[in-house]
Scaffold this motif. Structure first.
Motif, PDB file in Angstrom:
ATOM      1  N   GLN A  80       0.823  -1.204   0.000  1.00 33.06           N
ATOM      2  CA  GLN A  80       0.000   0.000   0.000  1.00 33.06           C
ATOM      3  C   GLN A  80       0.860   1.258   0.000  1.00 33.06           C
ATOM      4  OE1 GLN A  80      -2.765  -0.303   3.319  1.00 33.06           O
ATOM      5  NE2 GLN A  80      -2.921  -2.512   3.032  1.00 33.06           N
ATOM      6  N   LEU A  81       1.917   1.248   0.805  1.00 29.55           N
ATOM      7  CA  LEU A  81       2.834   2.389   0.856  1.00 29.55           C
ATOM      8  C   LEU A  81       3.564   2.536  -0.475  1.00 29.55           C
ATOM      9  CD1 LEU A  81       4.366   4.648   2.295  1.00 29.55           C
ATOM     10  CD2 LEU A  81       5.989   2.926   3.105  1.00 29.55           C
ATOM     11  N   ILE A  82       4.038   1.427  -1.020  1.00 31.78           N
ATOM     12  CA  ILE A  82       4.764   1.467  -2.299  1.00 31.78           C
ATOM     13  C   ILE A  82       3.863   2.091  -3.377  1.00 31.78           C
ATOM     14  CG2 ILE A  82       5.847   0.061  -4.091  1.00 31.78           C
ATOM     15  CD1 ILE A  82       7.465  -0.536  -1.759  1.00 31.78           C
ATOM     16  N   ALA A  83       2.605   1.647  -3.424  1.00 34.39           N
ATOM     17  CA  ALA A  83       1.676   2.165  -4.432  1.00 34.39           C
ATOM     18  C   ALA A  83       1.425   3.652  -4.235  1.00 34.39           C
ATOM     19  CB  ALA A  83       0.367   1.384  -4.379  1.00 34.39           C
ATOM     20  N   GLY A  84       1.337   4.076  -2.978  1.00 35.87           N
ATOM     21  CA  GLY A  84       1.095   5.486  -2.695  1.00 35.87           C
ATOM     22  C   GLY A  84       2.233   6.377  -3.146  1.00 35.87           C
ATOM     23  N   ILE A  85       3.471   5.939  -2.901  1.00 35.33           N
ATOM     24  CA  ILE A  85       4.636   6.719  -3.328  1.00 35.33           C
ATOM     25  C   ILE A  85       4.772   6.671  -4.846  1.00 35.33           C
ATOM     26  CG2 ILE A  85       7.151   6.921  -3.191  1.00 35.33           C
ATOM     27  CD1 ILE A  85       6.968   5.848  -0.330  1.00 35.33           C
ATOM     28  N   ALA A  86       4.540   5.500  -5.430  1.00 35.83           N
ATOM     29  CA  ALA A  86       4.666   5.343  -6.884  1.00 35.83           C
ATOM     30  C   ALA A  86       3.694   6.241  -7.638  1.00 35.83           C
ATOM     31  CB  ALA A  86       4.445   3.882  -7.274  1.00 35.83           C
ATOM     32  N   ALA A  87       2.568   6.576  -7.008  1.00 40.57           N
ATOM     33  CA  ALA A  87       1.550   7.406  -7.670  1.00 40.57           C
ATOM     34  C   ALA A  87       1.906   8.891  -7.672  1.00 40.57           C
ATOM     35  CB  ALA A  87       0.200   7.201  -6.988  1.00 40.57           C
ATOM     36  N   LYS A 109       3.706  -9.062  -5.436  1.00 41.05           N
ATOM     37  CA  LYS A 109       2.756  -7.983  -5.154  1.00 41.05           C
ATOM     38  C   LYS A 109       3.474  -6.653  -4.928  1.00 41.05           C
ATOM     39  CE  LYS A 109       2.126  -9.137  -0.213  1.00 41.05           C
ATOM     40  NZ  LYS A 109       1.116  -9.547   0.802  1.00 41.05           N
ATOM     41  N   LEU A 110       4.715  -6.692  -4.429  1.00 37.41           N
ATOM     42  CA  LEU A 110       5.484  -5.460  -4.288  1.00 37.41           C
ATOM     43  C   LEU A 110       5.863  -4.905  -5.656  1.00 37.41           C
ATOM     44  CD1 LEU A 110       7.817  -6.480  -1.327  1.00 37.41           C
ATOM     45  CD2 LEU A 110       5.902  -4.877  -1.228  1.00 37.41           C
ATOM     46  N   LYS A 111       6.232  -5.795  -6.566  1.00 34.68           N
ATOM     47  CA  LYS A 111       6.547  -5.380  -7.931  1.00 34.68           C
ATOM     48  C   LYS A 111       5.323  -4.757  -8.596  1.00 34.68           C
ATOM     49  CE  LYS A 111       8.731  -5.295 -11.949  1.00 34.68           C
ATOM     50  NZ  LYS A 111       9.862  -4.396 -12.225  1.00 34.68           N
ATOM     51  N   GLU A 112       4.177  -5.380  -8.438  1.00 38.66           N
ATOM     52  CA  GLU A 112       2.947  -4.854  -9.029  1.00 38.66           C
ATOM     53  C   GLU A 112       2.583  -3.488  -8.458  1.00 38.66           C
ATOM     54  OE1 GLU A 112       0.035  -7.835  -8.335  1.00 38.66           O
ATOM     55  OE2 GLU A 112       0.881  -9.261  -9.789  1.00 38.66           O
ATOM     56  N   ALA A 113       2.932  -3.262  -7.187  1.00 38.75           N
ATOM     57  CA  ALA A 113       2.610  -1.985  -6.543  1.00 38.75           C
ATOM     58  C   ALA A 113       3.506  -0.849  -7.020  1.00 38.75           C
ATOM     59  CB  ALA A 113       2.714  -2.126  -5.028  1.00 38.75           C
ATOM     60  N   GLY A 114       4.663  -1.190  -7.607  1.00 35.79           N
ATOM     61  CA  GLY A 114       5.548  -0.146  -8.107  1.00 35.79           C
ATOM     62  C   GLY A 114       6.985  -0.244  -7.632  1.00 35.79           C
ATOM     63  N   LEU A 115       7.319  -1.280  -6.856  1.00 44.96           N
ATOM     64  CA  LEU A 115       8.703  -1.458  -6.426  1.00 44.96           C
ATOM     65  C   LEU A 115       9.571  -1.807  -7.631  1.00 44.96           C
ATOM     66  CD1 LEU A 115      10.499  -1.551  -3.830  1.00 44.96           C
ATOM     67  CD2 LEU A 115      10.201  -4.035  -3.873  1.00 44.96           C
ATOM     68  N   LYS A 116      10.737  -1.168  -7.726  1.00 45.63           N
ATOM     69  CA  LYS A 116      11.619  -1.381  -8.877  1.00 45.63           C
ATOM     70  C   LYS A 116      12.662  -2.465  -8.611  1.00 45.63           C
ATOM     71  CE  LYS A 116       9.991   2.115 -11.370  1.00 45.63           C
ATOM     72  NZ  LYS A 116       9.280   1.928 -12.649  1.00 45.63           N
ATOM     73  N   ARG A 117      13.273  -2.448  -7.423  1.00 37.20           N
ATOM     74  CA  ARG A 117      14.414  -3.330  -7.180  1.00 37.20           C
ATOM     75  C   ARG A 117      14.624  -3.538  -5.684  1.00 37.20           C
ATOM     76  NH1 ARG A 117      18.553   0.372  -6.271  1.00 37.20           N
ATOM     77  NH2 ARG A 117      17.861   2.498  -6.686  1.00 37.20           N
ATOM     78  N   VAL A 118      15.487  -4.497  -5.359  1.00 41.72           N
ATOM     79  CA  VAL A 118      15.724  -4.826  -3.952  1.00 41.72           C
ATOM     80  C   VAL A 118      17.218  -4.969  -3.667  1.00 41.72           C
ATOM     81  CG1 VAL A 118      13.520  -5.975  -3.516  1.00 41.72           C
ATOM     82  CG2 VAL A 118      15.439  -7.297  -4.418  1.00 41.72           C
ATOM     83  N   ASN A 119      17.574  -4.625  -2.432  1.00 42.70           N
ATOM     84  CA  ASN A 119      18.866  -4.972  -1.847  1.00 42.70           C
ATOM     85  C   ASN A 119      18.584  -5.997  -0.761  1.00 42.70           C
ATOM     86  OD1 ASN A 119      19.686  -2.792  -3.394  1.00 42.70           O
ATOM     87  ND2 ASN A 119      21.059  -1.986  -1.830  1.00 42.70           N
ATOM     88  N   ILE A 120      19.300  -7.114  -0.791  1.00 38.71           N
ATOM     89  CA  ILE A 120      19.067  -8.190   0.163  1.00 38.71           C
ATOM     90  C   ILE A 120      20.316  -8.392   1.008  1.00 38.71           C
ATOM     91  CG2 ILE A 120      18.474 -10.633   0.417  1.00 38.71           C
ATOM     92  CD1 ILE A 120      17.078 -10.402  -2.344  1.00 38.71           C
ATOM     93  N   SER A 121      20.161  -8.344   2.320  1.00 37.45           N
ATOM     94  CA  SER A 121      21.296  -8.519   3.219  1.00 37.45           C
ATOM     95  C   SER A 121      21.703  -9.986   3.268  1.00 37.45           C
ATOM     96  CB  SER A 121      20.935  -8.038   4.629  1.00 37.45           C
ATOM     97  OG  SER A 121      20.606  -6.660   4.612  1.00 37.45           O
ATOM     98  N   LEU A 122      22.969 -10.254   3.032  1.00 37.40           N
ATOM     99  CA  LEU A 122      23.490 -11.621   3.083  1.00 37.40           C
ATOM    100  C   LEU A 122      24.966 -11.542   3.469  1.00 37.40           C
ATOM    101  CD1 LEU A 122      22.897 -14.640   2.589  1.00 37.40           C
ATOM    102  CD2 LEU A 122      23.754 -14.322   0.265  1.00 37.40           C
ATOM    103  N   ASP A 123      25.264 -11.900   4.710  1.00 42.02           N
ATOM    104  CA  ASP A 123      26.617 -11.752   5.238  1.00 42.02           C
ATOM    105  C   ASP A 123      27.429 -13.037   5.199  1.00 42.02           C
ATOM    106  OD1 ASP A 123      26.046  -9.048   5.953  1.00 42.02           O
ATOM    107  OD2 ASP A 123      25.001  -9.792   7.733  1.00 42.02           O
ATOM    108  N   THR A 124      26.788 -14.144   4.858  1.00 43.83           N
ATOM    109  CA  THR A 124      27.478 -15.420   4.802  1.00 43.83           C
ATOM    110  C   THR A 124      26.710 -16.372   3.895  1.00 43.83           C
ATOM    111  OG1 THR A 124      28.270 -17.317   6.099  1.00 43.83           O
ATOM    112  CG2 THR A 124      26.264 -16.239   6.870  1.00 43.83           C
ATOM    113  N   MET A 125      27.428 -17.338   3.338  1.00 46.11           N
ATOM    114  CA  MET A 125      26.787 -18.394   2.558  1.00 46.11           C
ATOM    115  C   MET A 125      26.902 -19.739   3.268  1.00 46.11           C
ATOM    116  SD  MET A 125      27.480 -17.411  -1.432  1.00 46.11           S
ATOM    117  CE  MET A 125      29.101 -16.668  -1.372  1.00 46.11           C
ATOM    118  N   ASP A 126      27.197 -19.674   4.551  1.00 47.44           N
ATOM    119  CA  ASP A 126      27.325 -20.878   5.366  1.00 47.44           C
ATOM    120  C   ASP A 126      26.158 -20.953   6.349  1.00 47.44           C
ATOM    121  OD1 ASP A 126      29.320 -23.100   6.485  1.00 47.44           O
ATOM    122  OD2 ASP A 126      28.523 -21.994   8.200  1.00 47.44           O
ATOM    123  N   ASP A 127      25.456 -22.085   6.380  1.00 49.23           N
ATOM    124  CA  ASP A 127      24.264 -22.224   7.237  1.00 49.23           C
ATOM    125  C   ASP A 127      24.570 -22.018   8.711  1.00 49.23           C
ATOM    126  OD1 ASP A 127      22.014 -23.075   5.386  1.00 49.23           O
ATOM    127  OD2 ASP A 127      23.513 -24.563   4.861  1.00 49.23           O
TER     128      ASP A 127
END
Length: 333
Positions: A80-87, A109-127
């Motif tokens: 809802q917030l994403i759509a509001g800013i995108a408008a 649903k975030l993409k449909e609302a107007g989100l363009k891209r993401v940054n994802i936090s990942l500090d390790t590839m070890d479980d």
């Protein structure tokens, strides 16, 4: 049109918006293991209030918005917030920083609302190490979130890796290999003393010169480049022949304040001109008046300092301002 230009000639076009201080992880560099006293929900700005603040920002030339937390996806109805800013007329870019645990369920649903891209936090590839750093959650769910973001078209995909001496610097090579083999931009980030300046921070701080040293030790031929959309202060590189790229964000060893173009809005409704310092301006008295909100943004330009002086913290020398007592999760990274 009035523009947001501070005393040092820096033009501001970027607002980072925190929607919550809550998080479903307890990363060791972000908050204590026992957690924190989180804000009461009635202290949070509503989505409509955030859009009101964003509307004033757009009128002053801000074109780029990033949604942060805490973990923003734990707050219900974020689309809802994403759509509001995108408008809002004039908005060019809306992005999101997330730990990825809830992204699989929400990416489309975030993409449909107007989100363009993401940054994802990942500090390790070890479980096992993931459990040590994040103190909860599953690495598998982060990878599922990354795949969902790719499928939803939320690109370019960026992975934010905070380097911690004695914890994950031995994985630099794995992350470099990932950037070479997949169309992903890995961003190595220096550990910052936000809300705490203690022996733990000093012992885990690692300058990002270690990344380039490791790349060359591995025999990679490096090519410096402009970087993908939204790279901001990142120093960007590509391994010759690589599909993706990697970047270095080093606010301490080579701070980037001279080109800073951003302000931050905290979840409880304060504009922070600088991430590190105590200074904050409450937006609540200006709600309901677009002109008053614009004046508040202009005041932020008057009080924004020239730099954050985090390097002085590392050196143990006196500071010119009062550092914030808020943790990163309480500000919005």
């Amino acid at each position: 049109m009035t523009e947001l230009i501070d005393r040092f000639g820096r033009k501001h076009t970027y607002l980072r918006i925190s929607v919550t201080d809550r998080c479903n992880l307890r990363c060791l560099y972000c908050m204590p293991e026992e957690g924190m006293k989180f804000m009461e929900q009635d202290r949070l700005l509503s989505y409509s209030q955030i859009v009101e603040v964003a509307a004033a920002a757009v009128r002053l030339g801000m074109r780029k918005f990033r949604i942060t937390g805490g973990e923003p996806l734990v707050r219900p109805g974020l689309e809802q917030l994403i759509a509001g800013i995108a408008a809002l007329p004039g908005v060019d870019d809306i992005s999101l920083t997330t730990n990825g645990l809830l992204l699989k369920q929400q990416a489309f649903k975030l993409k449909e609302a107007g989100l363009k891209r993401v940054n994802i936090s990942l500090d390790t590839m070890d479980d096992v190490r993931f459990k040590f750093i994040a103190r909860r959650g599953e690495l598998k769910r982060v990878w599922e979130g990354i795949e969902a973001a790719v499928e939803a078209g939320l690109g370019p995909i960026k992975l934010n890796c905070v380097l911690l001496k004695g914890v994950n610097e031995d994985e630099i090579g794995r992350f470099l290999k990932l950037s070479m083999e997949r169309p992903i931009h890995v961003r190595f980030i220096e550990y910052m003393p936000i809300g705490h300046d203690d022996a733990g921070w000093r012992s885990h701080y690692l300058p990002l010169s270690a990344v380039l040293e490791e790349a060359r030790r591995l025999g990679y031929v490096l090519q410096q480049e402009e970087g993908p959309q939204g790279s901001g202060p990142s120093e960007n590189w590509r391994i010759a022949g690589g599909v993706g790229s990697f970047g270095l964000i080093h606010p301490i060893s080579e701070h980037f304040c001279k080109s800073c173009n951003r302000l931050r809005l905290t979840a409880d409704g304060h504009i922070k001109p600088c991430l590190y310092w105590m200074d904050e301006l409450s937006v609540r008295p200006a709600l309901g008046s677009l002109e008053a909100m614009e004046r508040l943004f202009l005041k932020a330009m008057d009080v924004k300092p020239e730099n954050h002086e985090m390097a002085a913290v590392l050196a143990g020398t006196p500071l010119s301002h009062e550092p914030t007592e808020r943790r990163m999760s309480q500000i919005g990274g």
